[in-house]
Design an enzyme around this catalytic site. Structure first.
Site, PDB file in Angstrom:
ATOM      1  N   HIS A  90      -4.748   5.856  -3.882  1.00  0.00           N
ATOM      2  CA  HIS A  90      -4.082   5.297  -2.578  1.00  0.00           C
ATOM      3  C   HIS A  90      -5.248   3.902  -1.947  1.00  0.00           C
ATOM      4  CE1 HIS A  90      -1.199   8.072  -2.411  1.00  0.00           C
ATOM      5  NE2 HIS A  90      -0.816   7.670  -1.227  1.00  0.00           N
ATOM      6  N   ASP A 168      -5.523   8.817   9.362  1.00  0.00           N
ATOM      7  CA  ASP A 168      -4.186   8.911   9.943  1.00  0.00           C
ATOM      8  C   ASP A 168      -3.422   9.513   9.006  1.00  0.00           C
ATOM      9  OD1 ASP A 168      -5.284   7.445  12.140  1.00  0.00           O
ATOM     10  OD2 ASP A 168      -4.238   5.597  11.680  1.00  0.00           O
ATOM     11  N   GLU A 284      -6.789   5.887  19.864  1.00  0.00           N
ATOM     12  CA  GLU A 284      -6.446   4.693  18.903  1.00  0.00           C
ATOM     13  C   GLU A 284      -5.691   3.649  19.658  1.00  0.00           C
ATOM     14  OE1 GLU A 284      -4.817   5.180  14.965  1.00  0.00           O
ATOM     15  OE2 GLU A 284      -6.232   6.326  14.308  1.00  0.00           O
TER      16      GLU A 284
END
Ligand code: FAD
Length: 536
Positions: A90, A168, A284
């Site tokens: 990723h 996240d 956040e």
């Protein structure tokens, strides 16, 4: 050109002959370890989420144990080929590849053995308990290639426990995020994931399998955390756990005034370390530069039957959304609304813009996966992702807002989420290799873009915008540090690491003297190649 080709051919032949494998997928490095040259494996290992760089390895290892990793790394350092661990691929800029243009080495696919179920080969995570001055605390030992989603499901289902600090998105590997930092809205209170690990097993670039912690091989332990894979491959991590809450009150509120937004975010993160009933568990925020998307961002959080009406709010332009949560379970269920209300009363958001939902802890932590499934269904997941992640010092975030959010991005159609939230530097362990700005509070700015083939968000346009943002910071004296950095010259890396550079270099010489590990980061060229041969 001809001599270059000859040298490349020589390097490949040398690699093939010295480690004793041919292009036969069943060939071996040593004894039992099997390398794959199956075209599907090579193809998968040559790509990443960024979709912008490709480098095909000579072979892929699907390890079944730390010893398999040791065998390949030893062969690499003895016979001159590079080795890159791949967590879940990723990365954005080829960081888990073996070098951009060359068939230079082996990718170790940490997701485990091919064609067999992960759990048939790797034992389940192992729960442990430590007693210290503050009482008992739990931890879990996991394989370095384990995905965070699996760590969560196992610890929740079997023990009602969960790691403390998150990203996240949970379909990332433990070794991959610990090699960077691993951040989300819990970082203000718990620090990044690198601050929530007790012990590691690491295969260094010399092929030694070492256990390290604060007490044992501490230089390696701190170096590997945030070390961009440069000193060793994490094969086991001991991760701190806490009792998991059952449910989460999840709240979003909007601001049109940037200084009110950041003042409130900074106030909320100053409550770190306080009693659970006096702070949120997650802080956040994100930017909405495209008013059209105010009811349509990232998840189905906003009910379509209850859309935000900007005209009734009387605001327009750039919006800032604060996102907070409060965890609870049966014992705290009757107090949770009161706690949330009391905390919200201290904030200065647009009064009619409170959106609350109530979900299980698992659903909250796994929220981005829902967005992933939607994007996959529309064929929009495997597109180029020219992401830019920056840490911006608190003192300069307002200048950044004026120049970038309002200056360059306002009014544009959005090309992906733009996250903005602050963290406390004293929750980061400065002995680790992670680099942050010098100030006590700094912000993550994450421009998580997806490129399209046509229109304003082509890859070229977004890359150009990234360049202009970095140039603006440079010219305005905004001292950003890049998160998930992507540099290609040693001068740039030197600037990135600043005062940590000399010790970073020394550790490289000590733990990976031939520079064979994680060459996709483009920090150190392998010592067995000259610039001409090794092309990244
Ligand atoms: P890879 O991309 O496979 O590897 C990354 C680097 O680590 C490479 O250099 C690789 O060689 C090295 N590496 C991999 N495994 C090991 C190991 N076991 N030992 C040593 N080195 C290793 N990051 C956050 O902090 N917070 C977020 O909220 C967040 N959300 C994300 C959401 C999405 C959709 C994506 C795509 C990424 C997100 N990231 C986030 C970034 C993520 O942390 C990085 O991509 C990271 O590299 C982890 O991904 P990975 O496990 O696939 O590692």
């Amino acid at each position: 050109m001809a001599s270059k080709l000859l040298l490349i051919t020589f390097a490949i032949c040398r690699l093939l002959s010295t480690v004793g494998f041919t292009m036969d997928p069943l060939a071996r490095v040593t004894g039992h370890v099997q390398l794959s040259s199956d075209p599907d494996d090579l193809e998968a290992a040559s790509r990443d989420f960024g979709g912008m760089s490709r480098a095909k390895p000579l072979a892929v290892l699907h390890p079944a144990s730390a010893e398999d990793v040791v065998s390949v790394v030893r062969a690499g350092s003895a016979h001159g080929f590079t080795v890159s661990a791949r967590g879940h691929g990723h990365s954005i800029n080829g960081q888990a590849q073996v070098g951009r243009n060359g068939r230079n080495g082996v990718v170790i696919d940490m997701s485990g053995p091919k064609g067999r179920r992960f759990r048939d080969v790797f034992t389940k995570p192992v729960l442990g308990k430590m007693i210290n001055r503050s009482g008992a605390s739990y931890y879990v030992d996991v394989w370095g290639g384990e995905l965070w989603i699996d760590v969560l499901k196992w610890s929740l289902d079997e023990h009602g426990l969960a790691p403390k600090s998150w990203t996240d998105y949970l379909y990332l590997s433990v070794g991959g995020t610990l090699s960077n930092a691993g951040i989300s809205g819990q970082a203000f209170h718990h620090g990044p994931q690198t601050s929530n690990v007790y012990e590691l097993d690491v295969v260094t670039g010399k092929g030694e399998l070492l256990t390290c912690s604060e007490e044992k091989n501490s230089e390696l332990f701190h170096g590997v955390l945030g070390g961009l894979g440069q000193f060793g491959i994490i094969t086991r991590a001991r991760i701190a756990l806490e009792p998991a809450p059952q449910r989460v009150k999840w709240v979003r509120v909007l601001y049109s005034n940037f200084s009110a937004f950041t003042k409130d975010q900074e106030y909320l993160i100053s409550l770190r370390g306080g009693a659970s009933s006096e702070r949120f568990d997650y802080v956040e925020g994100f930017i909405i530069v495209d008013e059209g998307l105010i009811n349509n961002w990232r998840s189905s959080f906003f009910s379509p039957r209850n859309p935000v009406n900007l005209t009734s709010i009387g605001a327009h332009g750039v919006f800032y959304c604060l996102e907070v949560t409060k965890n609870y379970d049966e014992s705290t269920a009757d107090m949770v609304d009161q706690v949330v209300e009391t905390l919200l009363k201290k904030l200065d958001f647009i009064p009619s813009s409170v959106f609350t939902t109530d979900v299980t802890y698992l659903d909250f932590l796994d929220r981005v996966h829902k967005a992933e499934l939607k994007l996959r269904a529309k064929n929009l997941w495997h597109v180029p992702h020219p992401w830019l992640n920056l840490f911006v010092p608190k003192s300069q975030i307002s200048k950044f807002n004026d120049g970038v959010f309002k200056g360059m991005l306002a009014g544009n159609k959005t090309s992906g989420p733009i996250l903005l939230y602050p963290m406390n530097r004293n929750k980061w362990d400065h002995r680790s290799s992670v680099v942050t700005p010098d100030e006590e509070v700094f912000y993550l700015v994450a421009l998580l873009r997806s490129a399209t083939q046509e229109g304003p968000h082509t890859l070229d346009n977004l890359r150009d915008q990234n360049r202009r943002i970095l140039q603006f910071c440079e010219e305005s004296g905004i001292k950003v540090k890049r998160y998930l950095p992507d540099y290609s010259t040693q001068d740039e890396w030197k600037g990135h690491f600043g005062e940590k550079w000399e010790s970073f270099k020394e550790m490289k010489m000590k733990f990976d003297p031939y520079h064979i590990l994680a060459v996709g980061q483009r920090i150190f060229r392998p010592s067995f190649t000259s610039h001409g041969i090794f092309d990244w």
